[in-house]
Design a protein around this motif. Structure first.
Motif, PDB file in Angstrom:
ATOM      1  N   UNK A  52       0.740  -1.238   0.070  1.00  0.00           N
ATOM      2  CA  UNK A  52      -0.125  -0.121   0.158  1.00  0.00           C
ATOM      3  C   UNK A  52       0.742   1.364   0.114  1.00  0.00           C
ATOM      4  N   UNK A  53       0.390   2.347  -0.655  1.00  0.00           N
ATOM      5  CA  UNK A  53       1.143   3.663  -0.631  1.00  0.00           C
ATOM      6  C   UNK A  53       1.473   4.128   0.390  1.00  0.00           C
ATOM      7  N   UNK A  54       0.628   4.127   1.599  1.00  0.00           N
ATOM      8  CA  UNK A  54       0.876   4.510   2.727  1.00  0.00           C
ATOM      9  C   UNK A  54       2.177   3.953   3.499  1.00  0.00           C
ATOM     10  N   UNK A  55       2.497   2.671   3.337  1.00  0.00           N
ATOM     11  CA  UNK A  55       3.756   2.015   3.721  1.00  0.00           C
ATOM     12  C   UNK A  55       4.945   2.116   2.805  1.00  0.00           C
ATOM     13  N   UNK A  56       4.758   2.610   1.608  1.00  0.00           N
ATOM     14  CA  UNK A  56       5.910   2.226   0.833  1.00  0.00           C
ATOM     15  C   UNK A  56       7.227   3.174   1.021  1.00  0.00           C
ATOM     16  N   UNK A  57       6.776   4.447   1.531  1.00  0.00           N
ATOM     17  CA  UNK A  57       7.868   5.352   1.726  1.00  0.00           C
ATOM     18  C   UNK A  57       9.129   4.695   2.663  1.00  0.00           C
ATOM     19  N   UNK A  58       8.747   4.183   3.720  1.00  0.00           N
ATOM     20  CA  UNK A  58       9.652   3.359   4.342  1.00  0.00           C
ATOM     21  C   UNK A  58      10.264   2.091   4.008  1.00  0.00           C
ATOM     22  N   UNK A  59      10.066   1.603   2.909  1.00  0.00           N
ATOM     23  CA  UNK A  59      10.174   0.165   2.506  1.00  0.00           C
ATOM     24  C   UNK A  59      11.026   0.296   1.146  1.00  0.00           C
ATOM     25  N   UNK A  60      12.061  -0.333   0.917  1.00  0.00           N
ATOM     26  CA  UNK A  60      12.616  -0.287  -0.436  1.00  0.00           C
ATOM     27  C   UNK A  60      13.157  -1.518  -1.476  1.00  0.00           C
ATOM     28  N   UNK A  61      12.656  -2.597  -0.751  1.00  0.00           N
ATOM     29  CA  UNK A  61      12.890  -3.675  -1.699  1.00  0.00           C
ATOM     30  C   UNK A  61      11.718  -4.787  -1.173  1.00  0.00           C
ATOM     31  N   UNK A  62      11.516  -5.561  -2.478  1.00  0.00           N
ATOM     32  CA  UNK A  62      10.624  -6.781  -2.189  1.00  0.00           C
ATOM     33  C   UNK A  62      11.607  -7.974  -2.773  1.00  0.00           C
ATOM     34  N   UNK A  63      12.144  -8.283  -2.186  1.00  0.00           N
ATOM     35  CA  UNK A  63      13.523  -9.267  -2.642  1.00  0.00           C
ATOM     36  C   UNK A  63      12.842 -10.892  -3.317  1.00  0.00           C
ATOM     37  N   UNK A  64      11.983 -11.175  -2.492  1.00  0.00           N
ATOM     38  CA  UNK A  64      11.497 -12.745  -2.632  1.00  0.00           C
ATOM     39  C   UNK A  64      10.173 -12.949  -2.269  1.00  0.00           C
ATOM     40  N   UNK A  65       9.580 -14.185  -2.704  1.00  0.00           N
ATOM     41  CA  UNK A  65       8.448 -14.746  -2.262  1.00  0.00           C
ATOM     42  C   UNK A  65       8.260 -15.938  -2.048  1.00  0.00           C
ATOM     43  N   UNK A  66       7.664 -16.531  -1.189  1.00  0.00           N
ATOM     44  CA  UNK A  66       7.233 -17.945  -0.995  1.00  0.00           C
ATOM     45  C   UNK A  66       5.744 -18.192  -1.210  1.00  0.00           C
ATOM     46  N   UNK A  67       5.190 -19.007  -2.010  1.00  0.00           N
ATOM     47  CA  UNK A  67       4.103 -19.411  -2.359  1.00  0.00           C
ATOM     48  C   UNK A  67       3.613 -20.765  -1.563  1.00  0.00           C
ATOM     49  N   UNK A  68       2.686 -20.581  -0.911  1.00  0.00           N
ATOM     50  CA  UNK A  68       2.000 -22.171  -0.059  1.00  0.00           C
ATOM     51  C   UNK A  68       2.022 -23.231  -1.240  1.00  0.00           C
ATOM     52  N   UNK A  69       2.691 -24.267  -1.022  1.00  0.00           N
ATOM     53  CA  UNK A  69       2.866 -25.453  -1.869  1.00  0.00           C
ATOM     54  C   UNK A  69       1.110 -25.842  -2.160  1.00  0.00           C
ATOM     55  N   UNK A  70       0.786 -26.026  -3.393  1.00  0.00           N
ATOM     56  CA  UNK A  70      -0.673 -26.527  -3.396  1.00  0.00           C
ATOM     57  C   UNK A  70      -1.630 -25.165  -3.267  1.00  0.00           C
ATOM     58  N   UNK A  71      -1.166 -24.253  -2.891  1.00  0.00           N
ATOM     59  CA  UNK A  71      -2.206 -22.998  -2.545  1.00  0.00           C
ATOM     60  C   UNK A  71      -1.650 -21.769  -3.259  1.00  0.00           C
ATOM     61  N   UNK A  72      -2.441 -20.755  -2.999  1.00  0.00           N
ATOM     62  CA  UNK A  72      -1.889 -19.431  -3.663  1.00  0.00           C
ATOM     63  C   UNK A  72      -1.649 -18.299  -2.666  1.00  0.00           C
TER      64      UNK A  72
END
Length: 341
Positions: free
Chosen positions: A291-311
């Motif tokens: 969300x835009x209100x949180x983005x100012x203090x955050x500078x990377x989204x490095x990686x993701x884990x998706x639940x096996x068998x789920x979304x």
């Protein structure tokens, strides 16, 4: 709160290592679309789960990476810049929104984590020392799985992927500090005794993942903002290589890669708390944003884990406000290629 260093060399000075994976920053108010195919306008809004870490006084930053879900649904996350004695691998109960230290030591700079399909242990890449370290599932029994030079040169291992037999494929980010194209993709057999260079002359390779059918490897190059594809033959040798996607990230750079059951690529960005999603044919499908209100203090989204068998997807996000977990609904179900690395 002290702001993160804005260039890789500043980060290196802060933590005393030769290089670190993906350490750019992004000012507020940057363009909303990190690049790819014109006309793609779907935005997926990620929601905050919890803050996991704060900026470490000793290193001046925190950087979360390598999310991987264990067989009990608990999430493991590494903190790249955690100093000695503070949690370098955390285990998170996402339902209760609690975390605990799984592992720490006085040496490692861990940039990824994944469970081996061969022995079930947790494998970590130690970027600073060129080692691959393994742990028991409970975080104990640390072992050095691989150490030393490959073809006469030391490694800076960043991310890793396993094939079905448990052999490791590693992005070696040599040259990141000076921008030279000395990076490699390295295959290490599951015994840790045989290491082979599959591709070289790369510009700080970072993310690496098999495609949905294990026919080839996707890998990103941090300082070129591109994703390439290595097609492999039946023996695991490279049969072809080409640039597949050019990511127009502006000041943001390509970080880790995950692949879902439909073959879609989730390309993490360092320099902006967002993730670009592409089809296996290079079509830009979506942008995952906080969300835009949180983005100012955050500078990377490095990686993701998706639940096996789920979304249900869990994205590691970091910046001067700390290290966070965010969640969103992935475009397809999770598989091994979207769970760790």
């Amino acid at each position: 709160m002290r702001r993160l260093p804005t260039r890789p060399l500043a980060v290196l000075a802060a933590i005393g290592v030769l290089a670190l994976a993906g350490c750019g920053t992004q000012p507020a108010g940057a363009p909303a679309d990190p690049g790819g195919v014109p006309g793609a306008d779907r935005t997926i809004r990620a929601q905050q789960v919890m803050r996991l870490t704060q900026v470490h006084e000793q290193t001046g930053m925190t950087l979360l990476e390598g999310p991987v879900l264990d067989e009990h649904g608990r999430l493991l996350v590494v903190d790249v810049t955690a100093p000695a004695g503070e949690p370098k691998v955390l285990r998170v109960n996402v339902r209760k929104k609690t975390s605990e230290q799984l592992h720490t030591d006085d040496r490692g700079t861990y940039t990824s984590a994944q469970f081996s399909p061969y022995d079930g242990r947790i494998y970590l890449t130690d970027f600073s020392h060129g080692d691959i370290v393994s742990l028991a599932p409970d975080g104990g029994d640390p072992r050095t799985f691989f150490s030393g030079e490959v073809d006469g040169a030391p490694m800076n291992p960043d991310d890793l992927a396993f094939d079905r037999e448990g052999n490791l494929y590693v992005s070696d980010s040599r040259g990141m500090a000076d921008g030279a194209a000395h990076g490699r993709v390295v295959r290490i057999d599951r015994t840790g005794k045989d290491a082979t260079v599959l591709a070289d002359g790369l510009a700080a390779p970072n993310g690496i993942s098999f495609d949905a059918d294990y026919r080839g490897l996707w890998f990103s190059e941090l300082t070129q903002n591109r994703i390439s594809y290595l097609r492999l033959d039946a023996d695991g040798a490279v049969s072809s290589r080409h640039t597949a996607v050019r990511v127009d990230g502006g000041v943001a750079q390509t970080d880790s890669i995950a692949v879902d059951a439909d073959g879609n690529l989730y390309q993490g960005l360092h320099g902006r708390p967002a993730m670009a999603v592409y089809s296996e044919n290079g079509e830009r499908l979506a942008t995952v944003e906080v969300p835009a209100r949180a983005a100012d203090g955050l500078e990377s989204a490095t990686n993701v884990a998706i639940t096996p068998g789920g979304t249900r997807a869990y994205m590691t996000v970091s910046g001067p406000d700390g290290g966070y977990l965010y969640t969103f609904d992935a475009l397809a179900r999770g598989v091994r290629q979207s769970n760790g690395g």
